[in-house]
Structure formats: structure tokens, C-alpha cells
Design a protein around this motif. Structure first.
Motif, short mmCIF file in Angstrom:
data_model
loop_
_atom_site.label_atom_id
_atom_site.label_comp_id
_atom_site.label_asym_id
_atom_site.label_seq_id
_atom_site.Cartn_x
_atom_site.Cartn_y
_atom_site.Cartn_z
N THR A 1 0.82 -1.21 0.00
CA THR A 1 0.00 0.00 0.00
C THR A 1 0.86 1.26 0.00
O THR A 1 0.60 2.21 -0.75
CB THR A 1 -0.93 0.00 1.23
OG1 THR A 1 -1.77 -1.15 1.18
CG2 THR A 1 -1.78 1.26 1.27
N LEU A 2 1.88 1.27 0.81
CA LEU A 2 2.75 2.45 0.92
C LEU A 2 3.60 2.63 -0.34
O LEU A 2 3.85 3.77 -0.77
CB LEU A 2 3.65 2.32 2.16
CG LEU A 2 2.90 2.39 3.51
CD1 LEU A 2 3.82 1.96 4.64
CD2 LEU A 2 2.35 3.80 3.75
N ARG B 1 1.91 4.46 -2.95
CA ARG B 1 1.84 5.90 -2.68
C ARG B 1 3.19 6.59 -2.84
O ARG B 1 3.35 7.74 -2.45
CB ARG B 1 1.29 6.14 -1.28
CG ARG B 1 -0.13 5.61 -1.10
CD ARG B 1 -0.71 5.99 0.25
NE ARG B 1 -2.07 5.47 0.42
CZ ARG B 1 -2.86 5.76 1.43
NH1 ARG B 1 -2.43 6.58 2.39
NH2 ARG B 1 -4.07 5.25 1.52
N HIS C 1 6.32 5.48 -1.64
CA HIS C 1 7.39 5.21 -0.66
C HIS C 1 8.26 4.06 -1.14
O HIS C 1 7.77 3.11 -1.77
CB HIS C 1 6.78 4.88 0.70
CG HIS C 1 6.02 6.02 1.30
ND1 HIS C 1 6.63 7.09 1.92
CD2 HIS C 1 4.68 6.25 1.37
CE1 HIS C 1 5.70 7.94 2.35
NE2 HIS C 1 4.51 7.45 2.03
N GLU D 1 2.15 9.01 6.50
CA GLU D 1 0.85 8.98 5.86
C GLU D 1 -0.30 9.24 6.84
O GLU D 1 -1.27 9.92 6.50
CB GLU D 1 0.63 7.61 5.20
CG GLU D 1 1.49 7.36 3.98
CD GLU D 1 1.10 8.22 2.79
OE1 GLU D 1 -0.09 8.61 2.68
OE2 GLU D 1 1.99 8.53 1.97
#
Length: 605
Positions: A91-92, A95, A97, A114
Motif C-alpha cells: 500500500t505504501l 503511494r 514510498h 501517511e
């Protein structure tokens, strides 16, 4: 799994002093046993953040404190395991990362970036996390622990200079200059009434523990602001056996050798059976199991039951036999590691068992802790449910938690100490009030008891002991029953299914020997009454700790009445008298040991 530490001062700015390196070395040395693989401490003006690492996930990477190049000013340390780290990393990464390794804690700076202080709401696991945000305009320290309190953070805030210090263990926290060693006035009463420190208190004034499922926000110069989070959201699917099987399989996966603790009872037997099943189905080496006993002939031995479980589940079984002559030294070492009194003699067995686990080459051990609290397994719960309306079931329940019932405590106390406790209230009073209040607002008794047990009793009495005494030997204890999916499932069961562990007996019907399923409940501990009887290996140790000269100096109990209790037990050994004497002795030893935990400023341990 690690040990973490840090400090955050009022002047956390460019002009503030850096913490003394020798002092930080002393703090770290006090808990290095739990993190022998790697050590690092970062410091800056008015702050420090450090970790002693036990390498479990991605052992060759994951250097702490965690830092990511694209997030300067955000640092993090982790004690524990984050089981959903792969999902969070995906998930990160989506985004933007980027992460240098697959260690579970590496993602913490990005998760904090986040979600801010709400980052812990996304973590599934057992954890104690500290995040230090040094970015301009947002300087703060954020501390968080898992929903069940499996991994503790001990705190001290100095109201005079505005500084906050924290560590995984009390002895380490006491090595910080400015953390005073001052036993609470009610520590003896609390140990006799509840067997250990209760709620967020420890046995020391000014030293607290972060409650389960809580996040603390610390700004420069301010006291920590603690808030409880909502529980980690999970949707367990299936019956009790399916849910537990899923969690055992998740926790049995590690980058280091994994074993299981098998007491011979239902709870650990279920975990053992499911872990052994997983090993066979994945073509892994056979599961190793460990059981502790004491040399000689002692009552209530569970060894035969543990061997029965091992045969049924086809594990490689280790029966660890401790020499009773070693018990005196085990007592001193467990009190020192715990940093506060715990009157359950199971502490000695726990310490010796995890020593054997480590010496046999295992770093992770699966245990059955938490089942009784969630599935109504204690006799005191059944007695409370059977008590007629209008009876003092809450008072009887509180007495069942004690090392010495209320009448005995008040008989042993000096007049001054009895008056002091009556004036300020006992931990037992607070327990009774919590249970009665829950019933008064319409909560059923079982739900009220389960809420109390899981919120306060389990973390303080069991989980801190397991954490400290497993990590004393650099072993990570993993507890499937304490995972969110199992907790959610248990709380959603009908009352009948979570009374007397009915749901667990049904789950174990096809997995465990019938003898284990039919046997009466028995705690994993040492045969205290027999060992305190004349000729027993503990009698001289307890008699010395409870000498009249020591007790008179303490001024809290009447030495003559304690001596009469000791004489009565020698003449007619009983479990109840033995437990009261043991609690008094443990508290007396703790008051002696804790005074030796002060390290002069500037000196490393």
C-alpha cells in the motif's frame, strides 16, 4: 523483536544538550539480553532513540532506528512483530514510498508520514513502537502498543524539567538519571490483593506502563497525552478451530527456528497440534516442543500429559528438568528481570523454560497464553456465573485473584498500614467497583469479567511476565490467542460457547488426546506448597526473607503474625498459606533488589 529506549526533553531544540552517552549505554546494557544481535542509539539536542535488536524478520537487514532517505526527520524503533507488514508495504509503495529491505519495521516512518499518530491503527501484530518526529513545526514523540499489551512501554515523566523517558523494561528505565526509585506505598497491598501491579501502575511511583491499545503523544515539555485507540479491524472467517489454525500458521512463519511451549493442557495443546500440522503440510522439519518439570517426585506434575500431546502431534519433545536446588537463584533472577514483584511462582518456571528454549537453538516460541481470559476458562469465572443474584460475586471474584484474601491481608497488616490502605483504597476495591459498575449498566457478568481480564489482568499479570522472561533469554514468545482475529471471534461467540472454554474443547476434540481433554484445569507452575513444606527447597529462602528483623524494619506487616502463618504452614502445609507467604517473600526481595538498580550518573552498567 527488540528492546527500545529513548528520551525527549523540554528543550528539544538546537540549543538543548545531547543526552549523556554513558547514561544511554547504561540504559541499553540493562536490557541488552533481549536484543543481543545489534545495538544502536541516535541522539540530538534534547532527544535520544535507541534499540537493542533480536533479529527475527529479515535478520540481515532492518537496522534500527529506522530512517528512510525521502523522509528526513522521522525516526522509529520497534519492539515486536508486525504481521501485516507485507500488505502495508504494498500500500505504501503504491503511494510512492521506497524501502531498502523487507524488515517489518522499516515501513514505520512511511506509515507515520501517511497517517500521523493514527499510524498504529493500521498495525496487526504485537508491538511497542516509538516514533520521533523532528521535522520543523511538528516536533513530537509518539508511543504506541498493541491492542492486548503484549509488548510493554514503561514511561517516566519528570514534571520539574518536562522530560519524558521510556524503555521496554523497568530496570533499564531506572538507569536514566532523574528517574527516582521510590516504591509505591500500596505496592505490598497490591501484590497481596492482585499478585502484581494493577492497571497502568507499576510498583514504583512515577513509573507507569502504557495501557493496551493506547497511543501516547508527547510534545516538548509536556506530559504524555494517552488515548485509547479502537481495536484493529479484522474479519475472522470460520469456526474456532479455523480461526485459530489461521493465526497459528501465520505466527509459525519466521526467518529463525520456531518451537512451541507445551504444558500438557488444552490451550498450549491446541497451539502445538496446529503448529505441528502446519509443519507437516509445508514439508518443514518436525516441530520441537518444550515442557518444564522439576527433578524428584512432586505433586501435580503435568509431564505425562505433555508427552501425550507430543506423541499425538508427532513433535520432537524436550522435557526440561530443573534441579530444585536452583530455585533460590531463579527467584532472584526473575525478580531482577521483572523489575517489580509478581507473586505467581510460575515466573520461575517461565524463566527456566525459555532458557532451555534458547540453549536448544530456538528464537521463536509459540504459547497458549490468553485463552482462559477470552474463553472463560478460570474457576473464578464459573463460580461468579453460578452465584445467585444479590450475592457479593464481585467481592468473591476479587478475592480469588489474590495471593492473600482480604481478611488475611488485614490480619497481617500493622494498624498504621491497614488504616493507610483503608483510607486510599485497595486495588481489590477498584476491581470490585469495575465489575459492579459493568453489571449495573446492564453488562452480563461474563462480558464484564472478560473485559476486566483482557484489559487489565492479562497484560499486567501474564503478558509482561512472558515478555520479560522470554526476552531475558532472547526468545520471542508469540501468542496466537492474543491476535485480533481470535479476540474478535471469541467476543462474538454466544455466552455458552465462551464459558468454561467450551468452544476450545470442541476445537480440540479431533486434535488432542482424550486424556488431555478430560483432565482438570491446572496452571503451569511449580508445586509451591510442597516446596515450602519442611525439608522443601524453598523453605529456608522464604524464612530468611520473612525474618522478623526485616519485617519490623518495613513497618507494613506484623512480624509475629507472619511467623505464626509460617509455623502453621510448616505444621499443616496448604496452598493458600503457601501463596500468601510466597507473595510476602517476593515483595520483600523486590524491595531489596530494586534499591540496587540505581546507577551513578555517568557510569555504564
Amino acid at each position: 523483536m527488540c528492546r527500545i529506549l529513548g528520551s525527549f526533553a523540554a528543550g528539544a531544540a538546537a540549543h538543548a544538550d545531547r543526552p549523556d552517552p554513558a547514561q544511554l549505554a547504561a540504559v541499553s546494557a540493562r536490557q541488552r539480553h533481549g536484543g543481543p544481535d545489534e545495538h544502536a542509539v541516535l541522539t540530538g539536542p534534547g532527544w535520544s532513540l535507541g534499540c537493542d535488536r533480536l533479529a527475527v524478520t529479515d535478520p540481515c537487514a532492518g537496522q534500527q532506528p529506522y530512517r528512510l532517505p525521502h523522509l528526513p526527520g522521522v525516526l522509529a524503533v520497534l519492539n515486536g512483530e508486525i504481521y501485516n507488514h507485507a500488505e502495508l508495504r504494498r500500500t505504501l509503495a503504491a503511494r510512492g514510498h521506497r524501502f531498502p529491505d523487507r524488515c517489518d519495521g522499516t515501513l514505520l516512518p512511511a506509515l507515520y508520514a501517511e497517517y500521523g499518530p493514527a499510524f498504529a491503527e493500521h498495525l496487526d501484530g504485537m508491538f511497542a513502537v516509538a516514533v520521533l518526529d523532528l521535522r520543523p513545526g511538528s516536533t513530537r514523540l509518539v508511543l504506541a502498543v498493541d491492542d492486548m499489551g503484549m509488548k510493554p512501554i514503561h514511561l517516566h515523566h519528570d514534571p520539574y524539567d518536562g522530560s519524558t523517558r521510556f524503555a521496554s523494561e523497568i530496570p533499564a528505565l531506572l538507569a536514566f538519571e532523574g528517574v527516582r526509585i521510590s516504591p509505591r506505598d500500596d505496592s505490598l497491598d497490591t501484590v497481596l490483593a492482585t499478585r502484581t501491579s494493577f492497571s497502568t501502575h507499576t510498583a514504583l511511583d512515577g513509573v507507569s506502563v502504557l495501557p493496551p491499545g493506547a497511543t501516547a503523544l508527547v510534545r516538548p515539555g509536556a506530559a504524555p497525552v494517552v488515548r485509547r485507540r479502537g481495536p484493529y479491524r479484522t474479519a475472522p472467517v470460520g469456526d474456532t478451530q479455523d480461526v485459530l489454525r489461521h493465526e497459528v500458521r501465520r505466527l509459525a512463519e519466521a526467518d529463525v527456528p520456531v518451537c512451541a511451549i507445551t504444558s500438557g493442557g488444552l490451550d498450549s495443546g491446541l497451539v502445538t497440534a496446529l503448529a505441528a500440522e502446519h509443519a507437516r503440510e509445508t514439508d518443514a522439519p518436525p516441530l520441537h516442543t518444550f515442557h518444564l518439570t522439576y527433578r524428584g517426585r512432586w505433586p501435580d506434575s503435568e509431564s505425562a500429559y505433555a508427552r501425550s500431546v507430543a506423541r499425538r502431534t508427532r513433535t520432537v519433545h524436550h522435557e526440561v528438568a530443573v534441579d530444585p536446588d536452583e530455585i533460590g537463584s531463579l527467584l532472584t533472577r526473575t525478580v531482577r528481570h521483572l523489575g517489580q514483584p509478581n507473586a505467581d511462582p510460575i515466573a520461575l518456571s517461565t524463566y527456566a523454560l525459555f532458557r532451555a528454549v534458547r540453549e536448544s537453538g530456538f528464537t521463536v516460541a509459540l504459547t497458549g497464553d490468553g485463552a482462559d481470559e477470552l474463553f472463560g476458562g478460570y474457576d473464578r469465572m464459573r463460580a461468579a456465573l453460578a452465584a445467585p443474584a444479590g450475592t457479593d460475586w464481585a467481592g468473591t471474584y476479587a478475592d480469588a485473584l489474590s495471593a492473600a484474601p482480604r481478611l488475611l491481608r488485614e490480619h497481617l497488616y500493622t494498624a498504621d498500614y491497614r488504616a493507610h490502605i483503608a483510607d486510599q483504597g485497595s486495588a481489590a476495591d477498584r476491581i470490585e467497583q469495575e465489575l459492579r459498575s459493568a453489571e449495573a449498566v446492564g453488562e452480563d457478568r461474563l462480558t464484564a469479567m472478560t473485559a476486566f481480564e483482557t484489559r487489565w489482568r492479562l497484560p499486567a499479570y501474564h503478558l509482561r511476565r512472558v515478555d520479560h522472561l522470554s526476552m531475558a533469554w532472547a526468545v520471542e514468545a508469540r501468542m496466537p490467542f492474543c491476535q485480533p482475529a481470535v479476540v474478535t471471534h471469541a467476543r462474538g461467540l454466544p455466552t455458552a460457547a465462551r464459558t468454561g472454554k467450551r468452544a476450545l474443547y470442541e476445537a480440540g476434540a479431533e486434535l488432542l488426546p482424550s486424556g488431555v481433554l478430560r483432565r482438570p484445569k491446572q496452571p503451569f507452575t511449580l508445586p509451591l506448597s510442597a516446596m515450602l513444606a519442611p525439608g522443601g527447597p524453598l523453605l529456608d529462602t522464604v524464612r530468611e526473607l520473612l525474618s522478623p528483623a526485616r519485617l519490623v524494619l518495613g513497618g507494613k506487616v506484623r512480624a509475629d503474625r507472619v511467623q505464626k502463618l509460617l509455623t502453621r504452614h510448616r505444621e499443616r502445609p496448604s496452598h493458600h498459606d503457601a501463596q500468601a507467604l510466597w507473595a510476602l517473600a517476593v515483595h520483600e526481595l523486590w524491595t531489596e533488589v530494586v534499591q540496587g538498580m540505581r546507577i551513578p550518573a555517568g557510569c555504564a552498567a
